[in-house]
Design a protein around this motif. Structure first.
Motif, PDB file in Angstrom:
ATOM      1  N   THR A 122       0.847   7.186 -10.809  1.00 20.33           N
ATOM      2  CA  THR A 122       0.294   5.829 -10.691  1.00 20.33           C
ATOM      3  C   THR A 122      -1.176   5.936 -10.255  1.00 20.33           C
ATOM      4  O   THR A 122      -1.517   5.682  -9.097  1.00 20.33           O
ATOM      5  N   LEU A 125      -3.418   3.580  -7.951  1.00 19.91           N
ATOM      6  CA  LEU A 125      -3.305   3.527  -6.501  1.00 19.91           C
ATOM      7  C   LEU A 125      -4.277   4.462  -5.792  1.00 19.91           C
ATOM      8  O   LEU A 125      -4.494   4.324  -4.583  1.00 19.91           O
ATOM      9  N   LEU A 203       2.605  -4.090  -9.153  1.00 19.63           N
ATOM     10  CA  LEU A 203       3.214  -3.877  -7.837  1.00 19.63           C
ATOM     11  C   LEU A 203       3.876  -5.133  -7.288  1.00 19.63           C
ATOM     12  O   LEU A 203       4.878  -5.054  -6.579  1.00 19.63           O
ATOM     13  N   THR A 204       3.315  -6.292  -7.610  1.00 20.12           N
ATOM     14  CA  THR A 204       3.917  -7.540  -7.143  1.00 20.12           C
ATOM     15  C   THR A 204       5.311  -7.709  -7.707  1.00 20.12           C
ATOM     16  O   THR A 204       6.267  -8.049  -6.988  1.00 20.12           O
ATOM     17  N   LEU A 206       7.168  -5.298  -8.863  1.00 21.60           N
ATOM     18  CA  LEU A 206       7.993  -4.202  -8.352  1.00 21.60           C
ATOM     19  C   LEU A 206       8.525  -4.536  -6.964  1.00 21.60           C
ATOM     20  O   LEU A 206       9.698  -4.289  -6.659  1.00 21.60           O
ATOM     21  N   LYS A 207       7.668  -5.102  -6.129  1.00 18.61           N
ATOM     22  CA  LYS A 207       8.107  -5.495  -4.786  1.00 18.61           C
ATOM     23  C   LYS A 207       9.187  -6.563  -4.844  1.00 18.61           C
ATOM     24  O   LYS A 207      10.063  -6.623  -3.974  1.00 18.61           O
ATOM     25  N   LEU A 233       2.376   4.932  -3.323  1.00 16.99           N
ATOM     26  CA  LEU A 233       3.346   3.957  -3.830  1.00 16.99           C
ATOM     27  C   LEU A 233       4.295   3.530  -2.720  1.00 16.99           C
ATOM     28  O   LEU A 233       4.577   2.329  -2.559  1.00 16.99           O
ATOM     29  N   GLY A 236       2.445   1.231  -0.492  1.00 19.18           N
ATOM     30  CA  GLY A 236       2.250  -0.080  -1.104  1.00 19.18           C
ATOM     31  C   GLY A 236       3.510  -0.921  -1.127  1.00 19.18           C
ATOM     32  O   GLY A 236       3.448  -2.152  -1.055  1.00 19.18           O
ATOM     33  N   LEU A 237       4.660  -0.254  -1.240  1.00 20.26           N
ATOM     34  CA  LEU A 237       5.941  -0.965  -1.265  1.00 20.26           C
ATOM     35  C   LEU A 237       6.494  -1.205   0.133  1.00 20.26           C
ATOM     36  O   LEU A 237       7.489  -1.922   0.293  1.00 20.26           O
TER      37      LEU A 237
END
Length: 287
Positions: A122, A125, A203-204, A206-207, A233, A236-237
């Motif tokens: 990724t 990131l 990512l939004t 994915l979250k 990652l 970020g999560l």
């Protein structure tokens, strides 16, 4: 083990199912086809129904739509899962396979119970100048392929991915790539690597996925940027990352230890229990 072929839009996907238990799909990285995951699948088949497959364009899977995106690959996995189960499945992907698994989780969240994404590249990131250097690594492999061919390009990949063939279990053989594997490398560098370079993970979304997402890293790969991507990652999560045996290709070189570690990670997640496997769900099956 049962070998089957599934017709999907623009492709035919060769895949293999073995074992008993909850469904677990293994998604290989790089130019890896189903055989790359064979040892890992064998060590997991006493506890899981393991699905392995050739990505479209590789080995036994054909495609008449080679201009690929990771969404295309994710949709392929979704169709394979739909042919086999009505319940959320376990997913393990490494490198490019990890990116595909994350895209699957975004596009088809109801099909994924737990996804273990091992060192997904990724690049978005990474902070600058790390991101620029990572993109340059991918471009250099593409350029080496165009100028010198598949084998020199593969060496470039091995270098920036920190592939160490000596870091392996005693019974794992290291083989030189044959004609089919070299064709897979050519397909990877022509279509899949450009897709990796340009892919942006949402990512939004994915979250917001109901799936449990577990970023994974290799215990011996902290010096490479895909390892850094996996840790970013997880950050970020807002979740923890898990460490797996070996390096970036630990699932290939240390399949026995990887199987045990993966089983532990999946068991620790304690999802609602993927089940609902259907028999004979794949079209075009052959024994």
């Amino acid at each position: 083990m049962k070998e089957s072929v599934l017709e999907v839009p623009g492709a035919r996907l060769r895949h293999f199912v073995r074992g008993t238990g909850p469904l677990l799909v293994l998604i290989a990285g790089g130019h890896g086809d189903a055989t790359v995951n064979e040892a890992l699948a064998t060590h997991l088949a006493d506890r899981y129904t393991v699905l392995t497959y050739d990505r479209r364009g590789l080995s036994g899977s054909t495609t008449d739509e080679p201009g690929l995106t990771l969404a295309t690959h994710a949709d392929d996995v979704s169709r394979l899962l739909s042919a086999l189960t009505t319940e959320p499945a376990y997913v393990y992907g490494s490198s490019l396979g990890a990116l595909i698994s994350l895209e699957l989780t975004i596009r088809h969240p109801g099909q994924v119970g737990v996804v273990v994404a091992h060192e997904a590249p990724t690049t978005q990131l990474l902070p600058e100048p790390e991101r620029a250097l990572a993109i340059q690594d991918l471009l250099a492999a593409e350029e080496a392929f165009k100028a010198e061919g598949a084998v020199p390009a593969l060496r470039r990949f091995a270098k920036f991915a920190g592939i160490d063939p000596t870091d392996r279990e005693p019974d794992v053989e290291v083989r030189s790539p044959g004609p089919e594997q070299l064709r897979n490398v050519e397909f990877l560098l022509t279509y899949d690597v450009p897709a990796i370079r340009t892919h942006v993970l949402d990512l939004t979304e994915l979250k917001g996925s109901p799936a449990r997402i577990v970023p994974g890293v290799g215990e011996n790969s902290s010096h490479i940027w895909p390892h850094r991507c996996a840790r970013l990652l997880a950050e970020g999560l807002g979740t923890a990352y898990e460490t797996f045996p070996g390096g970036h290709n630990g699932y290939v070189f240390r399949p026995r230890a990887t199987a045990e570690r993966l089983h532990q990670v999946l068991n620790d997640q304690r999802p609602a229990g993927p089940s609902g496997l259907r028999s004979g769900g794949s079209s075009g099956a052959r024994s």
